[in-house]
Design an enzyme around this catalytic site. Structure first.
Site, PDB file in Angstrom:
ATOM      1  N   CYS A   1      -1.030   6.104   9.645  1.00  0.00           N
ATOM      2  CA  CYS A   1       0.123   5.376  10.179  1.00  0.00           C
ATOM      3  C   CYS A   1      -0.322   4.140  10.924  1.00  0.00           C
ATOM      4  O   CYS A   1      -1.204   4.195  11.766  1.00  0.00           O
ATOM      5  CB  CYS A   1       0.874   6.231  11.185  1.00  0.00           C
ATOM      6  SG  CYS A   1       1.748   7.580  10.474  1.00  0.00           S
TER       7      CYS A   1
ATOM      8  N   CYS B   1       0.828  -1.920  15.812  1.00  0.00           N
ATOM      9  CA  CYS B   1       0.837  -1.636  14.370  1.00  0.00           C
ATOM     10  C   CYS B   1       0.239  -2.796  13.588  1.00  0.00           C
ATOM     11  O   CYS B   1       0.648  -3.945  13.753  1.00  0.00           O
ATOM     12  CB  CYS B   1       2.271  -1.388  13.927  1.00  0.00           C
ATOM     13  SG  CYS B   1       2.490  -1.305  12.138  1.00  0.00           S
TER      14      CYS B   1
ATOM     15  N   CYS C   1       5.848  -6.696   7.553  1.00  0.00           N
ATOM     16  CA  CYS C   1       6.968  -6.193   8.370  1.00  0.00           C
ATOM     17  C   CYS C   1       7.311  -7.236   9.428  1.00  0.00           C
ATOM     18  O   CYS C   1       6.415  -7.804  10.046  1.00  0.00           O
ATOM     19  CB  CYS C   1       6.592  -4.876   9.044  1.00  0.00           C
ATOM     20  SG  CYS C   1       7.946  -4.202  10.051  1.00  0.00           S
TER      21      CYS C   1
ATOM     22  N   SER D   1      11.852   6.504   8.193  1.00  0.00           N
ATOM     23  CA  SER D   1      11.456   6.275   9.584  1.00  0.00           C
ATOM     24  C   SER D   1      11.844   4.855   9.967  1.00  0.00           C
ATOM     25  O   SER D   1      11.535   3.900   9.256  1.00  0.00           O
ATOM     26  CB  SER D   1       9.944   6.465   9.714  1.00  0.00           C
ATOM     27  OG  SER D   1       9.524   6.121  11.017  1.00  0.00           O
TER      28      SER D   1
ATOM     29  N   SER E   1      11.211   5.923  15.503  1.00  0.00           N
ATOM     30  CA  SER E   1       9.958   5.653  16.220  1.00  0.00           C
ATOM     31  C   SER E   1      10.314   5.249  17.649  1.00  0.00           C
ATOM     32  O   SER E   1      10.476   4.070  17.945  1.00  0.00           O
ATOM     33  CB  SER E   1       9.189   4.534  15.516  1.00  0.00           C
ATOM     34  OG  SER E   1       8.898   4.923  14.198  1.00  0.00           O
ATOM     35  N   LEU E   2      10.455   6.236  18.494  1.00  0.00           N
ATOM     36  CA  LEU E   2      10.917   5.941  19.856  1.00  0.00           C
ATOM     37  C   LEU E   2       9.782   5.350  20.696  1.00  0.00           C
ATOM     38  O   LEU E   2       9.964   4.389  21.429  1.00  0.00           O
ATOM     39  CB  LEU E   2      11.460   7.223  20.501  1.00  0.00           C
ATOM     40  CG  LEU E   2      12.045   7.032  21.895  1.00  0.00           C
ATOM     41  CD1 LEU E   2      13.232   6.075  21.888  1.00  0.00           C
ATOM     42  CD2 LEU E   2      12.459   8.379  22.513  1.00  0.00           C
ATOM     43  N   THR E   3       8.634   5.978  20.657  1.00  0.00           N
ATOM     44  CA  THR E   3       7.427   5.524  21.388  1.00  0.00           C
ATOM     45  C   THR E   3       7.531   5.754  22.892  1.00  0.00           C
ATOM     46  O   THR E   3       6.659   6.327  23.517  1.00  0.00           O
ATOM     47  CB  THR E   3       7.092   4.049  21.077  1.00  0.00           C
ATOM     48  OG1 THR E   3       7.090   3.896  19.664  1.00  0.00           O
ATOM     49  CG2 THR E   3       5.750   3.644  21.621  1.00  0.00           C
TER      50      THR E   3
ATOM     51  N   GLU F   1       0.846  -1.184   0.000  1.00  0.00           N
ATOM     52  CA  GLU F   1       0.000   0.000   0.000  1.00  0.00           C
ATOM     53  C   GLU F   1       0.889   1.244   0.000  1.00  0.00           C
ATOM     54  O   GLU F   1       1.953   1.249   0.620  1.00  0.00           O
ATOM     55  CB  GLU F   1      -0.917  -0.030   1.234  1.00  0.00           C
ATOM     56  CG  GLU F   1      -1.909  -1.185   1.122  1.00  0.00           C
ATOM     57  CD  GLU F   1      -2.630  -1.512   2.422  1.00  0.00           C
ATOM     58  OE1 GLU F   1      -2.818  -0.594   3.235  1.00  0.00           O
ATOM     59  OE2 GLU F   1      -2.996  -2.681   2.598  1.00  0.00           O
TER      60      GLU F   1
ATOM     61  N   GLY G   1       6.597  -1.789   6.534  1.00  0.00           N
ATOM     62  CA  GLY G   1       7.950  -2.332   6.578  1.00  0.00           C
ATOM     63  C   GLY G   1       8.972  -1.468   7.273  1.00  0.00           C
ATOM     64  O   GLY G   1       8.748  -0.295   7.565  1.00  0.00           O
ATOM     65  N   GLU G   2      10.112  -2.076   7.524  1.00  0.00           N
ATOM     66  CA  GLU G   2      11.232  -1.414   8.198  1.00  0.00           C
ATOM     67  C   GLU G   2      12.286  -1.072   7.136  1.00  0.00           C
ATOM     68  O   GLU G   2      13.005  -1.957   6.661  1.00  0.00           O
ATOM     69  CB  GLU G   2      11.802  -2.354   9.276  1.00  0.00           C
ATOM     70  CG  GLU G   2      13.118  -1.933   9.877  1.00  0.00           C
ATOM     71  CD  GLU G   2      13.168  -0.480  10.340  1.00  0.00           C
ATOM     72  OE1 GLU G   2      12.369  -0.086  11.204  1.00  0.00           O
ATOM     73  OE2 GLU G   2      14.029   0.268   9.840  1.00  0.00           O
TER      74      GLU G   2
HETATM   75  N1  SAH Z   1       8.615   0.748  10.201  1.00  0.00           N
HETATM   76  C1  SAH Z   1       8.995   2.096  10.286  1.00  0.00           C
HETATM   77  C2  SAH Z   1       8.185   2.993   9.375  1.00  0.00           C
HETATM   78  C3  SAH Z   1       6.736   2.664   9.202  1.00  0.00           C
HETATM   79  S1  SAH Z   1       5.714   2.866  10.618  1.00  0.00           S
HETATM   80  C4  SAH Z   1       8.863   2.587  11.722  1.00  0.00           C
HETATM   81  O1  SAH Z   1       8.298   1.884  12.541  1.00  0.00           O
HETATM   82  O2  SAH Z   1       9.359   3.663  11.997  1.00  0.00           O
HETATM   83  C5  SAH Z   1       5.480   4.621  10.640  1.00  0.00           C
HETATM   84  C6  SAH Z   1       5.076   5.190  11.989  1.00  0.00           C
HETATM   85  O3  SAH Z   1       3.755   4.774  12.340  1.00  0.00           O
HETATM   86  C7  SAH Z   1       5.966   4.754  13.141  1.00  0.00           C
HETATM   87  O4  SAH Z   1       6.404   5.882  13.841  1.00  0.00           O
HETATM   88  C8  SAH Z   1       5.070   3.909  14.007  1.00  0.00           C
HETATM   89  O5  SAH Z   1       5.412   4.004  15.358  1.00  0.00           O
HETATM   90  C9  SAH Z   1       3.709   4.512  13.729  1.00  0.00           C
HETATM   91  N2  SAH Z   1       2.581   3.626  13.995  1.00  0.00           N
HETATM   92  C10 SAH Z   1       2.522   2.286  13.863  1.00  0.00           C
HETATM   93  N3  SAH Z   1       1.261   1.856  14.161  1.00  0.00           N
HETATM   94  C11 SAH Z   1       0.529   2.942  14.475  1.00  0.00           C
HETATM   95  C12 SAH Z   1      -0.847   3.164  14.830  1.00  0.00           C
HETATM   96  N4  SAH Z   1      -1.707   2.169  14.883  1.00  0.00           N
HETATM   97  N5  SAH Z   1      -1.240   4.427  15.071  1.00  0.00           N
HETATM   98  C13 SAH Z   1      -0.377   5.461  14.940  1.00  0.00           C
HETATM   99  N6  SAH Z   1       0.900   5.323  14.585  1.00  0.00           N
HETATM  100  C14 SAH Z   1       1.361   4.080  14.363  1.00  0.00           C
HETATM  101 FE1  SF4 Z   2       7.036  -2.534  11.311  1.00  0.00          FE
HETATM  102 FE2  SF4 Z   2       7.055   0.109  11.745  1.00  0.00          FE
HETATM  103 FE3  SF4 Z   2       4.824  -1.319  12.095  1.00  0.00          FE
HETATM  104 FE4  SF4 Z   2       6.846  -1.596  13.804  1.00  0.00          FE
HETATM  105  S1  SF4 Z   2       5.643   0.270  13.446  1.00  0.00           S
HETATM  106  S2  SF4 Z   2       5.669  -3.245  12.906  1.00  0.00           S
HETATM  107  S3  SF4 Z   2       8.586  -1.386  12.450  1.00  0.00           S
HETATM  108  S4  SF4 Z   2       5.870  -1.001  10.167  1.00  0.00           S
END
Ligand code: SAH
Ligand code: SF4
Length: 352
Positions: free
Chosen positions: A347, A125, A118, A200, A223-225, A97, A168-169
């Site tokens: 996202c 996610c 991923c 990212s 993506s620190l979280t 996508e 994906g990563e």
């Molecule tokens: N895999 C990479 C890039 C894709 S994810 C990464 O994780 O950075 C892109 C962003 O979406 C990341 O910052 C991730 O933390 C965030 N994300 C994942 N699932 C989400 C959700 N359900 N709601 C909001 N952000 C989310």
């Molecule tokens: Fe993969 Fe990014 Fe989703 Fe984590 S947030 S599962 S690294 S796509």
């Protein structure tokens, strides 16, 4: 280019080849011919037949030997907020996508995927729940951009930014990503500025070091979280093999070399990482780095649970308190606008 047939299995695909590689592939054609083909691909022509500055026999010869593209648009959904999500089918039937987002100033951002699925397994996610199907190759990455651009209406502005925040990563697929970046940024073709491209990552230390060593010069987002190692390991298993102190050191070195501000993304999960300890740990992680914090309220994905509890969005109060605490500590904070929610194009919602 949506209508092209995909027959990658038999013929090599040209779209994702960096300029020099394309030149080699097309030999014994002279370099200026390769440059013409490179430019036609950047324009997104549908077929070799449209390459009008090549003689017709040459177009036919190329068509016999090569495919221009390897993917097709298989579906499209649009959110009332202007976000458009494309479903793209790859030569082997795998799907990815790609999303086109529009901000308040009508600037367009292409959100691209680097893998089908991923492997990282972040608990919040949707893509993470699917596991990895496979890495995308450079053509499949590049073509997402061409597909998104092809749906533009005539009066609309060009795509201004590219973010690798789809499925994906990115740092687990660096060789193919580098090739796609080489095509995207080549001034003989698309010529997109590296400053307008953001990768990212969930925090792959080896990948960040590779980016620094190769001088990729794109923008980096982590993506620190949360800065709390134990909680982060439960939310993002990548933390177990890429510990936060080492990750911070890698970012520090990256910044020394590239001198660019890094974005720290934090998806906020109601009642889980919105506590005072979490903003404190994030502030501690940021200390000594030049960062901007981008907060993303968790986009709902039905049925997602964390250790037996359903995940929920952060409340307005949780968001405000969190932002306030970061700002009091002098951090620059932005809040990601929610886009594409109704089409699961936001996202973390990709992978339906
Ligand atoms: N895999 C990479 C890039 C894709 S994810 C990464 O994780 O950075 C892109 C962003 O979406 C990341 O910052 C991730 O933390 C965030 N994300 C994942 N699932 C989400 C959700 N359900 N709601 C909001 N952000 C989310
Ligand atoms: Fe993969 Fe990014 Fe989703 Fe984590 S947030 S599962 S690294 S796509």
């Amino acid at each position: 280019m949506q209508t092209v047939s995909i027959d990658k299995q038999i013929k090599p695909v040209l779209s994702g080849l960096p300029f020099d590689v394309l030149g080699e592939t097309l030999k014994p054609l002279p370099p200026f011919r390769a440059e013409q083909v490179f430019q036609w691909i950047a324009r997104g022509v549908s077929s070799f037949q449209e390459m009008t500055n090549l003689a017709i026999p040459l177009r036919e010869d190329l068509e016999q030997r090569f495919s221009l593209y390897s993917s097709v648009i298989s579906g499209r959904v649009e959110d009332p907020d202007g976000t458009i999500k494309l479903y793209i089918r790859l030569h082997d039937g795998a799907r990815v996508e790609a999303v086109l987002l529009m901000d308040a100033e009508h600037r367009k951002t292409a959100c691209l995927s680097t893998q089908a699925g991923c492997p990282m397994g972040c608990v919040f996610c949707k893509t993470g729940t699917q596991g990895l199907t496979r890495n995308l190759d450079s053509a499949e990455i590049l073509e997402q951009f061409l597909h998104l651009r092809s749906i533009k209406q005539e009066h609309e502005p060009e795509i201004a930014n590219i973010v690798f925040m789809g499925m994906g990563e990115p740092l687990l697929n660096l060789p193919e990503l580098y090739k796609a970046l080489a095509v995207l940024t080549d001034t003989r073709g698309l010529g997109i500025s590296k400053r307008r491209i953001t990768l990212s990552t969930s925090g792959i230390i080896a990948g960040i070091r590779d980016l620094a060593a190769t001088g990729a010069e794109v923008r980096l987002a982590l993506s620190l979280t949360t800065g709390d190692s134990k909680l982060r390991a439960r939310l993002m298993p990548v933390t177990l093999s890429n510990p936060l102190p080492d990750l911070k050191k890698a970012l520090y070195d990256y910044q020394l070399q590239q001198g660019r501000r890094i974005t720290l993304e934090a998806v906020l999960l109601g009642g889980i990482n919105t506590r005072q300890e979490d903003s404190d740990s994030l502030t501690a992680f940021a200390a000594g780095l030049d960062v901007v914090v981008n907060l993303i309220p968790w986009n709902p994905v039905q049925g997602m649970v964390f250790e037996g509890r359903p995940l929920r969005e952060p409340s307005g109060r949780e968001m405000r308190a969190y932002i306030q605490r970061l700002e009091q500590r002098g951090l620059k904070v932005t809040r990601r606008l929610r886009k594409g929610l109704s089409i699961a194009g936001a996202c973390g919602q990709l992978g339906s």
